[in-house]
Design a protein around this motif. Sequence first.
Motif: not given
Length: 699
Positions: A23, A182, A185
């Motif tokens: 990440k 997320d 990502v």
Amino acid sequence: MLTRSSDKKSATVTPSPTFGEQKRLVRSELGDAISLEDDSFIRSLYHHVAPESAIDTFLKKSRFYSLAQRRWKLPRSCSKLFDKDFHTPFLNVFSSIVKHFFRGSMADGTREVVNTHTVDLLHREANSVIHHSRPSLAIKAEGPSFQRPWTEPGEQRQKVGYSNIAACIDIYVDGNEPSISDQLVKATIYARQIFIHQPNRLFVRVLVLTEQHVRLFHFDRSGAQYTPLLDFHNDPHTFVRLVLGLSSLDESDIGLDASVQWITQHGRKVGGTLQARGPNGEDVFYKLVATSPFFCDDNIRGRSTMCWSVRDPITDEDLVVKDSWRTEDRPSEHLFMQDAIDIPGVVQMVTCEPDRCDTKSLRGFSDASPAGFRNRIETRIVMKAYGKSIRKYTSAKQLFCALRDAIAGHMELFKKGIIHRDVSLQNVLLGKPGAEPGFRGILIDFDISTLRHLNKPADGRMGTRSYLSVPALYSGKVPHPLPHDHLDDLESFLYALVHIMFAYDSTGAAHAVDPMLLDWEKHEDDRCWVGVLKEAYLTRRYVPRPVMKRWPSPCVDLIIAYAAFIQPLVQEKLGLNQLTPAARNGQEKVFASDSIQHYTHVLKLFDTAIEALDCPDTWRVVADPSYEVYDGRSDRSPPTVTFIKGSPSTAATGSNSRKRSPEDLDDQPPAKRSKSSSSHSLVPPVPRQSSRSCAPLPT
């Protein structure tokens, strides 16, 4: 499909053990993604892959779609599945679409939707850390741009990997899906690996689904954009087109550049061709010398430079093809290379395609683009091939001749009004074996070059950090920095020589890196402090005893004389940097008027050293008993620059506090940014390795 209403526990999203590290990696390179406001982009895609009537026929016949309920036969709530296997129902839907439309066609068997949520798809990274990821589903592909994953001899052969995936799909339980951040990502992790494993990728698209909705993430060299959620039950035609487009036999639909094609044997690439424009405007199919590029930038967003070794099909001459993506507000590199034609010591262009493709068209944007979007244009340049990186020198004379001829080429560029702005060890090559004087060293890479008359200010964010001049490093701390000029580049040539002599010997063998260079690298992110350290070096003209012992005396004499020549000029520039343009009253113009004298002086230093290297009986022992150990102190030469109150960066530290312009770090190849020092400065003189290739890098 077994369910139980009493099971209220939701499925848990379990990221890869290395997700946090990945990440940080992808966020640093991706920048801000664009969130599209409506679904026009996702609805506009792939209308050519199947007519409406064909999709209607499929929906009527499909066992996995109910016309009466206007719904795909998927669980309404995956959290209620008895066995928690919510991937299989989606796999069945995707597979039914691919099998129906590709049955009996050339694509039959070359596209397969596979369940990968428990499969570790291995990554390629520049460092030794091994990452993996697990998209829920993947579209496995065969064809001229794909190959089965590499496995070591004796290992079990993998069926699927990023080298043979057309697209990735993630599936989440509604109400328990990760944040959009997320999701982005994870999609970026997949896309980045597809770009790395498939070097002819122009774009990558990733689907994210819940029980009710689909979202499309699109990645290209401008970064990422994503669509709002679309109800794929109510709009089955768009959903079918998405699946077919991302499974298409036409590689351009998937995002591949068909101008690079491979021949495969037993599922692995063994050869191929690259199509480029020839000198007379005709298409030429160059033979790939290797199946992978020998230089590649693994960042998704940016120039994403890629270099291929090719061979002319008629003359059998070895050439290099460079693909890169510039922002549309920047001049193409080929414009500078056109002016460099027939200049010794400078890379020679054979032909170019300056406007092959742009990211605006890949995203379907017309004249109006969303805020924050920077269009990038792909350029392909065919150029002459030369020797290896200057790091691969085998004698002091070879090294000094190469630098000397590159500096002479730089002078001729300056006469034509060009400032290179990125002198570094990466950008100087050795000439071909047996090259004549003038061609023994070659200056390459005009990605960030500029024209003298534009008077662009020195900018410590541009170029390769380890080799930047002191005025460029201080530029963020003064309100009106002087233009980047030939002296900045001559100073960079000096630091290139320092990096070699302080870490290697005269035969090219690596030695313990001098603490001074380690100090420069340690503080690389603090440009101002590195400027202080370099200013101290110039003042002291520091040469360690070990360096004196392992280099012939003419080499030591040259590096001391070179620093002695540069130092007072640096002090003059720093003094003028403290003045407003009005107060300078044009005093800085003297640097340009004396430029040829500056070049001539430096070239004379090299010529004298090269001549002396041919006479070893004249060498002397230069180990000076007054040698002093480098202690990292800069108090012997306090910085000339004064940090003016109210200047653009008055922060307490010397870090990167100056406001970033459109010409900022994201537009730089990764070797030019602050990453591992071992990747570009303080490494033994062995071929640099790309994460995609075993071939040495040219720069």
